[in-house]
Motif scaffolding. Sequence first.
Motif, PDB file in Angstrom:
ATOM      1  N   LEU A  38      37.696  39.540  45.244  1.00  0.00           N
ATOM      2  CA  LEU A  38      37.930  40.970  45.421  1.00  0.00           C
ATOM      3  C   LEU A  38      38.181  41.336  46.879  1.00  0.00           C
ATOM      4  O   LEU A  38      39.053  42.137  47.188  1.00  0.00           O
ATOM      5  N   ASN A  63      42.199  42.373  43.220  1.00  0.00           N
ATOM      6  CA  ASN A  63      41.588  42.632  41.918  1.00  0.00           C
ATOM      7  C   ASN A  63      42.537  42.071  40.864  1.00  0.00           C
ATOM      8  O   ASN A  63      43.625  42.612  40.649  1.00  0.00           O
ATOM      9  N   ASP A  66      44.268  44.229  38.232  1.00  0.00           N
ATOM     10  CA  ASP A  66      45.264  45.209  38.657  1.00  0.00           C
ATOM     11  C   ASP A  66      46.626  44.523  38.700  1.00  0.00           C
ATOM     12  O   ASP A  66      46.814  43.545  39.421  1.00  0.00           O
ATOM     13  N   VAL A 113      38.362  42.222  33.570  1.00  0.00           N
ATOM     14  CA  VAL A 113      38.392  41.096  34.504  1.00  0.00           C
ATOM     15  C   VAL A 113      38.717  39.793  33.778  1.00  0.00           C
ATOM     16  O   VAL A 113      39.613  39.041  34.188  1.00  0.00           O
TER      17      VAL A 113
END
Length: 253
Positions: A38, A63, A66, A113
Motif C-alpha cells: 500500500l 492499492n 484500485d 483486496v
Amino acid sequence: MNQSSTRTALVTGGARGIGAAIAERLAADGMKVAVIDLREEDTADVVGRIRAAGGEALGIGANVADEEQAAAAVERVAGELGAPTVLVNNAGIIRDNMLFKMTRDDFDSVMGVHLTGNFLMTRAVQGHMVEQKFGRIISLSSTSALGNRGQTNYSAAKAGIQGMTKTYAFELGKFGVTANAIAPGFIETDMTKSTAERVGVDFEDFVKGAIAQIPVARSGKPEDIAHTASFLASEGAGFVSGQVIYVAGGPKT
C-alpha cells in the motif's frame, strides 16, 4: 547466470511476512523483483535486503484493488525492470468476525483486496506474459478456503482465488503461462499474531495450540511458502498448472 535472471517478478503485499519471504527468495533465484504494498515506504526494508544481497529490486506503493493504481504499478515495473512474467498475488487483509457480527464493509473489504486485486493485477500483467510467451501466475489461497469459523469473508475469498486460478490456467496455458495457487496452513506472521491478540490468547500458546494439530509437529514459516513459490515460478514447473498446493504440514480435506 541462471535462466531466471532474465525474468522480472512482481509480488503484491510484499512488504512483510509471506510476501517479503517470497520476494527475497525469487531475488535469490536470480530474478529482478518488484515489491508492491500500500505504501512505497513500507517496501524499503525488503528492497534494501534484496539489494544488499546483490539483487535488483523496486518498491512501489499501490492499492491493488484500485484499477488505475494496479495498471500504473505494472507499467512502472515494465518500464524500470522489464516485462513482468512472474506475478505473485499475495496481498490480503483479514476482517474476521462471526457471521452475525460481520458488517458489509468487513465482507466487501476482504473481497476487494483478495479477489478484485487478484483480477486487476493478473489482467494487467497477462499481456506482458503472452507477449513474452512465458508466464507464472502464483496466487495465495489458504486452508481457510475449506471453511473456518469466523471467516465467512476470508474463506469465500480464498475459495474464489482457487476458481480464478483454474480459469487462468485454462485461458492462458496455450501462451506458455501457468497459473497455480498456494494454500498455506498455520504460518507464523504478523497476521497470525494479530489473530491471537484479537481472540485474547498469548501468541506462544496460540502457536502451541496450532502445532498440536499439525502432523509434522511444527508451525509453518514464511520461508516454507517461499520455497513452494520458487518452484512454481521456475522454468521447470512449466507442466504444473491449475493446481492448488496445500502447504500445511499435513493433508487437508
